[in-house]
Design a protein around this motif. Sequence first.
Motif, PDB file in Angstrom:
ATOM      1  N   ASP A  30       0.816  -1.210   0.000  1.00 24.54           N
ATOM      2  CA  ASP A  30       0.000   0.000   0.000  1.00 24.54           C
ATOM      3  C   ASP A  30       0.853   1.264   0.000  1.00 24.54           C
ATOM      4  O   ASP A  30       0.346   2.347  -0.321  1.00 24.54           O
ATOM      5  CB  ASP A  30      -0.924   0.021   1.226  1.00 24.54           C
ATOM      6  N   LYS A  35       0.069   6.410  -6.005  1.00 22.52           N
ATOM      7  CA  LYS A  35      -1.125   5.771  -6.567  1.00 22.52           C
ATOM      8  C   LYS A  35      -1.644   4.680  -5.644  1.00 22.52           C
ATOM      9  O   LYS A  35      -2.858   4.576  -5.406  1.00 22.52           O
ATOM     10  CB  LYS A  35      -0.802   5.183  -7.941  1.00 22.52           C
ATOM     11  N   SER A  36      -0.748   3.855  -5.110  1.00 21.75           N
ATOM     12  CA  SER A  36      -1.189   2.781  -4.214  1.00 21.75           C
ATOM     13  C   SER A  36      -1.765   3.346  -2.919  1.00 21.75           C
ATOM     14  O   SER A  36      -2.707   2.790  -2.350  1.00 21.75           O
ATOM     15  CB  SER A  36      -0.034   1.826  -3.916  1.00 21.75           C
ATOM     16  N   MET A  38      -3.344   6.228  -2.703  1.00 23.40           N
ATOM     17  CA  MET A  38      -4.676   6.724  -3.050  1.00 23.40           C
ATOM     18  C   MET A  38      -5.670   5.575  -3.147  1.00 23.40           C
ATOM     19  O   MET A  38      -6.828   5.693  -2.719  1.00 23.40           O
ATOM     20  CB  MET A  38      -4.627   7.501  -4.359  1.00 23.40           C
ATOM     21  N   GLN A  39      -5.237   4.439  -3.689  1.00 24.84           N
ATOM     22  CA  GLN A  39      -6.113   3.267  -3.745  1.00 24.84           C
ATOM     23  C   GLN A  39      -6.466   2.788  -2.343  1.00 24.84           C
ATOM     24  O   GLN A  39      -7.598   2.388  -2.078  1.00 24.84           O
ATOM     25  CB  GLN A  39      -5.437   2.153  -4.549  1.00 24.84           C
ATOM     26  N   LEU A  40      -5.465   2.854  -1.456  1.00 23.61           N
ATOM     27  CA  LEU A  40      -5.715   2.509  -0.052  1.00 23.61           C
ATOM     28  C   LEU A  40      -6.743   3.458   0.558  1.00 23.61           C
ATOM     29  O   LEU A  40      -7.659   3.025   1.265  1.00 23.61           O
ATOM     30  CB  LEU A  40      -4.405   2.560   0.738  1.00 23.61           C
ATOM     31  N   TYR A  41      -6.582   4.737   0.295  1.00 23.68           N
ATOM     32  CA  TYR A  41      -7.506   5.733   0.839  1.00 23.68           C
ATOM     33  C   TYR A  41      -8.926   5.491   0.336  1.00 23.68           C
ATOM     34  O   TYR A  41      -9.893   5.584   1.099  1.00 23.68           O
ATOM     35  CB  TYR A  41      -7.034   7.135   0.464  1.00 23.68           C
ATOM     36  N   LYS A  42      -9.058   5.158  -0.954  1.00 21.27           N
ATOM     37  CA  LYS A  42     -10.392   4.907  -1.506  1.00 21.27           C
ATOM     38  C   LYS A  42     -10.999   3.638  -0.914  1.00 21.27           C
ATOM     39  O   LYS A  42     -12.204   3.598  -0.641  1.00 21.27           O
ATOM     40  CB  LYS A  42     -10.306   4.812  -3.034  1.00 21.27           C
ATOM     41  N   ARG A  43     -10.178   2.602  -0.711  1.00 23.22           N
ATOM     42  CA  ARG A  43     -10.694   1.381  -0.086  1.00 23.22           C
ATOM     43  C   ARG A  43     -11.123   1.657   1.353  1.00 23.22           C
ATOM     44  O   ARG A  43     -12.153   1.162   1.814  1.00 23.22           O
ATOM     45  CB  ARG A  43      -9.628   0.265  -0.089  1.00 23.22           C
ATOM     46  N   TRP A  44     -10.307   2.448   2.040  1.00 22.52           N
ATOM     47  CA  TRP A  44     -10.653   2.826   3.418  1.00 22.52           C
ATOM     48  C   TRP A  44     -11.961   3.610   3.446  1.00 22.52           C
ATOM     49  O   TRP A  44     -12.831   3.359   4.285  1.00 22.52           O
ATOM     50  CB  TRP A  44      -9.503   3.654   4.003  1.00 22.52           C
ATOM     51  N   SER A  46     -14.405   3.559   1.291  1.00 25.58           N
ATOM     52  CA  SER A  46     -15.515   2.665   0.984  1.00 25.58           C
ATOM     53  C   SER A  46     -15.839   1.761   2.172  1.00 25.58           C
ATOM     54  O   SER A  46     -17.014   1.535   2.489  1.00 25.58           O
ATOM     55  CB  SER A  46     -15.169   1.824  -0.244  1.00 25.58           C
ATOM     56  N   GLN A  65      -2.447   9.962   4.621  1.00 24.16           N
ATOM     57  CA  GLN A  65      -1.117   9.416   4.354  1.00 24.16           C
ATOM     58  C   GLN A  65      -0.256   9.423   5.613  1.00 24.16           C
ATOM     59  O   GLN A  65       0.401   8.422   5.942  1.00 24.16           O
ATOM     60  CB  GLN A  65      -0.415  10.243   3.267  1.00 24.16           C
TER      61      GLN A  65
END
Length: 243
Positions: A30, A35-36, A38-44, A46, A65
């Motif tokens: 993560d 980019k990874s 941001m993907q973590l943030y979006k998963r969090w 959701s 972050q």
Amino acid sequence: MTMMKFLIVLVVLIAFTTHLCESFELERKDFESEKSLMQLYKRWSSHHRISRNAHEMHKRFKIFQDNAKHVFRVNHMGKSLKLRLNQFADLSDDEFSMMYGSNITHYNGLHANRVGEFMYERAMNIPSSIDWRQKGAVNAIKNQGHCGSCWAFAAVAAVESIHQIKTNELVSLSEQEVVDCDYKVGGCRGGNYNSAFEFIMQNGGITIEENYPYFAGNGYCRRRGPNNERVTIDGYERVPRML
């Protein structure tokens, strides 16, 4: 429910934002790139059903972050302490304190209602640590919401635990009753746990949460009914600091 009177030993409970409510797991991958992350943030987001507009997300992502990196760093120090991300992970410390902390900036000293030495001061063969969670003496984590009621939660959690230790019955008690009915302090504006203990002692105990549910706000004190189950305590003490 068995109702008994106990002498309660005050344990100061401090809730860190990284321990509250549901957790969110982190992996090394993560943190490989922006980019990874941001993907973590979006998963969090959701996972916790948190919605931010584009402008707010940009601001929150920077805070997220820092918090995520702190959690990951602490978890890889080889210590027994392990942190997790919860639903407050994109709030700064100041924002969290403003939203969920107490507005009272000064607390009077904690005064026990008994005179003399600490009741366990001369106890021998004390274990180096006890995990009361493993012994079934701690309830599931609760969420105080947008209300500065941490003082009530700390006191109620201690009463819940001593009740279980003495009766082997773990019940969830009503923080809302303390918030609404302890007029010596400020409810959601803040208070202190020794006041909550005094309230419980002087008002015939505290009822179970089912009878007086929590709603994270200041309400009118409701009189208890004739069949209102209650847990009472005889007193409390402040645990002296170990030197």
